[in-house]
Scaffold this motif. Structure first.
Motif: not given
Length: 147
Positions: A73-94, A140-147
């Protein structure tokens, strides 16, 4: 390099379902283990303190894993703020992309069961990550979604 290896292993017999392929939940389990590794690194290996919960996930299955195949699994941190973080995992084989798992995660205090801000050390750790790689795109996105 903008990806970090966050989990490695092999497809085990317990991952195989009655249709003789890796159960779809196992891909998410592997990504969850990768997220736990990233969180442990952010906490500097310290026990206790804040934890995280996954609040949203998006999974895209691209290729089938088979019994005995190597998994990384290769991971990138896509975004973060003061209490949230967004990860993207690439599950790979060979070196081949098998599955993408995106997660939105929230920091919380397990004692009070309330959302909390990252500690300074966690925020500092996330701040040291490089920008996401050019091949990392998210639904996905850390941006707030309208209610």
């Amino acid at each position: 390099m903008n990806w970090t290896v966050s989990w490695t292993g092999h497809v085990e017999p317990g991952w195989i379902d009655e249709l003789d392929h890796v159960n779809f939940l196992q891909y998410q389990q592997v990504a969850d283990l990768a997220s736990l590794d990233i969180w442990d690194r952010a906490k500097g290996g310290q026990a206790g303190g804040p934890e995280f919960i996954m609040t949203e996930t998006y999974v895209r299955y691209l290729r089938e894993l088979r019994l005995g195949m190597p998994v990384e699994v290769r991971t990138a941190l896509m975004a973060f703020d003061s209490k949230r973080f967004q990860l993207l995992h690439h599950v790979t084989s060979a070196g081949e992309l098998m599955c993408r798992v995106e997660t939105l995660n929230l920091c919380f205090d397990p004692a009070t069961r309330k959302v909390v801000n990252f500690t300074e050390a966690i925020a500092r750790h996330f701040g040291t990550w490089p920008s996401p790689p050019p091949d990392a795109t998210c639904t996905l996105s850390l941006a707030r979604k309208p209610s």
